[in-house]
Design a protein around this motif. Structure first.
Motif, PDB file in Angstrom:
ATOM      1  N   ILE A  34       5.721  -7.196  17.511  1.00 46.85           N
ATOM      2  CA  ILE A  34       5.924  -7.586  16.013  1.00 46.85           C
ATOM      3  C   ILE A  34       5.106  -8.568  15.626  1.00 46.85           C
ATOM      4  CG2 ILE A  34       7.704  -8.682  14.254  1.00 46.85           C
ATOM      5  CD1 ILE A  34      10.022  -7.442  16.099  1.00 46.85           C
ATOM      6  N   TYR A  35       4.879  -9.537  16.399  1.00 44.81           N
ATOM      7  CA  TYR A  35       3.896 -10.808  16.193  1.00 44.81           C
ATOM      8  C   TYR A  35       2.505 -10.253  15.832  1.00 44.81           C
ATOM      9  CZ  TYR A  35       1.769 -15.608  16.071  1.00 44.81           C
ATOM     10  OH  TYR A  35       0.881 -16.489  15.852  1.00 44.81           O
ATOM     11  N   THR A  36       1.913  -9.492  16.737  1.00 46.05           N
ATOM     12  CA  THR A  36       0.660  -8.787  16.742  1.00 46.05           C
ATOM     13  C   THR A  36       0.665  -7.895  15.563  1.00 46.05           C
ATOM     14  OG1 THR A  36       0.632  -8.982  19.135  1.00 46.05           O
ATOM     15  CG2 THR A  36      -0.940  -7.585  18.074  1.00 46.05           C
ATOM     16  N   MET A  37       1.423  -7.185  15.239  1.00 50.82           N
ATOM     17  CA  MET A  37       1.452  -6.276  14.202  1.00 50.82           C
ATOM     18  C   MET A  37       1.375  -7.001  12.773  1.00 50.82           C
ATOM     19  SD  MET A  37       1.119  -3.109  14.998  1.00 50.82           S
ATOM     20  CE  MET A  37       1.653  -2.260  13.306  1.00 50.82           C
ATOM     21  N   LEU A  38       2.165  -7.968  12.681  1.00 51.07           N
ATOM     22  CA  LEU A  38       2.260  -8.746  11.381  1.00 51.07           C
ATOM     23  C   LEU A  38       0.930  -9.514  11.126  1.00 51.07           C
ATOM     24  CD1 LEU A  38       5.795 -10.312  11.397  1.00 51.07           C
ATOM     25  CD2 LEU A  38       4.886  -8.394   9.925  1.00 51.07           C
ATOM     26  N   ASN A  39       0.266  -9.836  12.284  1.00 52.81           N
ATOM     27  CA  ASN A  39      -1.061 -10.621  12.092  1.00 52.81           C
ATOM     28  C   ASN A  39      -2.330  -9.733  11.832  1.00 52.81           C
ATOM     29  OD1 ASN A  39      -1.264 -13.614  12.742  1.00 52.81           O
ATOM     30  ND2 ASN A  39       0.241 -12.992  14.079  1.00 52.81           N
ATOM     31  N   ASN A  40      -1.930  -8.604  11.925  1.00 50.88           N
ATOM     32  CA  ASN A  40      -3.265  -7.490  11.656  1.00 50.88           C
ATOM     33  C   ASN A  40      -2.702  -6.763  10.217  1.00 50.88           C
ATOM     34  OD1 ASN A  40      -5.146  -7.461  14.283  1.00 50.88           O
ATOM     35  ND2 ASN A  40      -3.292  -7.703  14.937  1.00 50.88           N
ATOM     36  N   LEU A  41      -1.549  -6.631  10.086  1.00 50.27           N
ATOM     37  CA  LEU A  41      -1.119  -5.871   8.999  1.00 50.27           C
ATOM     38  C   LEU A  41      -1.357  -6.295   7.594  1.00 50.27           C
ATOM     39  CD1 LEU A  41       0.458  -3.061   8.736  1.00 50.27           C
ATOM     40  CD2 LEU A  41       2.462  -4.340   8.544  1.00 50.27           C
ATOM     41  N   TYR A  42      -1.470  -7.524   7.300  1.00 51.27           N
ATOM     42  CA  TYR A  42      -1.590  -8.128   6.201  1.00 51.27           C
ATOM     43  C   TYR A  42      -3.078  -7.696   5.600  1.00 51.27           C
ATOM     44  CZ  TYR A  42      -3.343 -12.115   8.563  1.00 51.27           C
ATOM     45  OH  TYR A  42      -4.109 -13.080   9.357  1.00 51.27           O
ATOM     46  N   VAL A  43      -4.130  -7.722   6.531  1.00 49.03           N
ATOM     47  CA  VAL A  43      -5.535  -7.479   6.256  1.00 49.03           C
ATOM     48  C   VAL A  43      -5.762  -6.122   5.369  1.00 49.03           C
ATOM     49  CG1 VAL A  43      -7.942  -7.109   7.123  1.00 49.03           C
ATOM     50  CG2 VAL A  43      -6.164  -8.582   8.188  1.00 49.03           C
ATOM     51  N   PRO A  44      -5.461  -5.040   5.602  1.00 53.17           N
ATOM     52  CA  PRO A  44      -5.595  -3.930   4.831  1.00 53.17           C
ATOM     53  C   PRO A  44      -4.767  -4.107   3.338  1.00 53.17           C
ATOM     54  CG  PRO A  44      -3.964  -3.111   6.577  1.00 53.17           C
ATOM     55  CD  PRO A  44      -4.549  -4.551   6.824  1.00 53.17           C
ATOM     56  N   PHE A  45      -3.757  -4.777   3.306  1.00 51.09           N
ATOM     57  CA  PHE A  45      -3.247  -5.053   2.028  1.00 51.09           C
ATOM     58  C   PHE A  45      -4.129  -6.046   1.060  1.00 51.09           C
ATOM     59  CE2 PHE A  45       0.617  -3.502   4.138  1.00 51.09           C
ATOM     60  CZ  PHE A  45       1.178  -2.698   3.085  1.00 51.09           C
ATOM     61  N   TYR A  46      -4.626  -7.042   1.629  1.00 57.05           N
ATOM     62  CA  TYR A  46      -5.621  -8.053   1.085  1.00 57.05           C
ATOM     63  C   TYR A  46      -6.827  -7.156   0.746  1.00 57.05           C
ATOM     64  CZ  TYR A  46      -2.873 -12.202   1.765  1.00 57.05           C
ATOM     65  OH  TYR A  46      -1.909 -13.130   1.823  1.00 57.05           O
ATOM     66  N   GLY A  47      -7.271  -6.304   1.385  1.00 51.20           N
ATOM     67  CA  GLY A  47      -8.508  -5.456   1.277  1.00 51.20           C
ATOM     68  C   GLY A  47      -8.409  -4.622  -0.058  1.00 51.20           C
ATOM     69  N   LEU A  48      -7.131  -3.995  -0.206  1.00 50.27           N
ATOM     70  CA  LEU A  48      -6.685  -3.265  -1.347  1.00 50.27           C
ATOM     71  C   LEU A  48      -6.567  -4.047  -2.638  1.00 50.27           C
ATOM     72  CD1 LEU A  48      -4.002  -0.790   0.173  1.00 50.27           C
ATOM     73  CD2 LEU A  48      -6.286  -0.054  -0.702  1.00 50.27           C
ATOM     74  N   GLY A  49      -5.940  -5.160  -2.437  1.00 49.94           N
ATOM     75  CA  GLY A  49      -5.829  -6.152  -3.470  1.00 49.94           C
ATOM     76  C   GLY A  49      -7.195  -6.595  -3.995  1.00 49.94           C
ATOM     77  N   GLY A  50      -8.126  -6.798  -3.290  1.00 43.10           N
ATOM     78  CA  GLY A  50      -9.455  -7.022  -3.579  1.00 43.10           C
ATOM     79  C   GLY A  50     -10.209  -5.843  -4.380  1.00 43.10           C
ATOM     80  N   ARG A  51      -9.969  -4.693  -3.823  1.00 38.96           N
ATOM     81  CA  ARG A  51     -10.745  -3.438  -4.420  1.00 38.96           C
ATOM     82  C   ARG A  51     -10.043  -3.454  -5.931  1.00 38.96           C
ATOM     83  NH1 ARG A  51     -11.572   1.682  -0.897  1.00 38.96           N
ATOM     84  NH2 ARG A  51     -12.930   0.395   0.093  1.00 38.96           N
ATOM     85  N   PHE A  52      -8.752  -3.495  -6.092  1.00 37.22           N
ATOM     86  CA  PHE A  52      -8.108  -3.135  -7.536  1.00 37.22           C
ATOM     87  C   PHE A  52      -7.721  -4.461  -7.913  1.00 37.22           C
ATOM     88  CE2 PHE A  52      -7.243   0.537  -4.579  1.00 37.22           C
ATOM     89  CZ  PHE A  52      -7.605   1.441  -5.531  1.00 37.22           C
ATOM     90  N   MET A  53      -8.810  -5.467  -7.855  1.00 39.03           N
ATOM     91  CA  MET A  53      -8.425  -6.692  -8.539  1.00 39.03           C
ATOM     92  C   MET A  53      -8.189  -6.737  -9.958  1.00 39.03           C
ATOM     93  SD  MET A  53     -11.034  -9.975  -8.237  1.00 39.03           S
ATOM     94  CE  MET A  53     -11.359  -9.929  -6.593  1.00 39.03           C
ATOM     95  N   ASP A  54      -7.041  -7.652 -10.549  1.00 31.78           N
ATOM     96  CA  ASP A  54      -6.874  -7.720 -11.739  1.00 31.78           C
ATOM     97  C   ASP A  54      -6.174  -6.430 -12.448  1.00 31.78           C
ATOM     98  OD1 ASP A  54      -8.030 -10.188 -12.012  1.00 31.78           O
ATOM     99  OD2 ASP A  54      -9.791  -9.404 -12.688  1.00 31.78           O
TER     100      ASP A  54
END
Length: 227
Positions: A34-54
């Motif tokens: 669980i700890y390993t997955m959580l530490n790697n899972l937020y990266v793609p969401f931040y990537g999508l947030g940067g791609r679809f900014m605003d």
């Protein structure tokens, strides 16, 4: 009467022993996963947030990323928990290794002697193991008492009120179980039902494995020649 009661208690303890080993291993694996997955899972969401900014979708992805990162930060005790579980397995499994004959036995020379001599040497080895167990038990109890008096907390699990002595209590418990298992071996040596400490014979296992592989190779070669 006492022997019958002890055998029933030992049978119950063996079942509990296996359950605790599986439980600790499962807890280690689950928390680490669980700890390993959580530490790697937020990266793609931040990537999508940067791609679809605003955009609404981008803000949604950033919010999920923030939630996952906060959750991962709240689990920063996972490494400490895993290390503690590993330590518990080591000391808890000492007695289990004695019971199943899992500890390495360097007794190639001893096995060359007759059964009577082997038993005498086994008693000497048993005495050494018991002496080691009692020495470690004495000093581990003293160590745990010192930690309890000082009120030392753990580094990661202190938020849950876990003190250092709560963790290290497994050391004297492990050596108590270790001594009990070797006393059982001593009882069997006195009865004459056993003439050694019953430890693992890696040399014998290696030779049997080599012979098994050789037989398999011979069978495969025979099958090829028949074809």
């Amino acid at each position: 009467m006492f022997i019958d009661i002890y055998r029933k208690m030992d049978s119950l303890w063996q079942k509990l022993e296996k359950f605790l080993i599986v439980f600790i291993l499962s807890a280690m694996t689950l928390v680490t996963f669980i700890y390993t997955m959580l530490n790697n899972l937020y990266v793609p969401f931040y990537g999508l947030g940067g791609r679809f900014m605003d955009t609404g979708f981008g803000d949604f992805c950033d919010a999920i990323g923030d939630f996952i990162m906060d959750t991962a930060s709240s689990l920063n005790w996972a490494n400490e928990f895993t290390a503690i579980c590993f330590a518990w397995l080591i000391f808890f499994c000492m007695s289990y290794g004695v019971r199943i004959g899992g500890h390495i036995g360097v007794d190639a020379l001893v096995n060359l002697f007759q059964s009577r001599t082997k038993r005498i040497l086994a008693f000497i080895g048993l005495g050494a193991c018991l002496l080691y167990g009692f020495i470690m038990l004495f000093y581990s109890i003293e160590w745990v008492q010192t930690l309890q008096q000082n009120g030392t907390l753990t580094n990661g699990l202190d938020r849950f009120g876990v003190a250092r002595w709560h963790v290290t209590i497994i050391v004297p418990i492990g050596f108590i179980l270790f001594i009990i298992r070797y006393l059982e071996i001593g009882y069997r040596l006195i009865q004459g039902t056993q003439d050694s400490l019953g430890l693992a014979n890696e040399a014998k296992d290696a030779l049997e494995e080599l012979a098994h592989q050789k037989n398999n190779n011979n069978e495969n070669n025979s099958a090829v020649e028949q074809k």
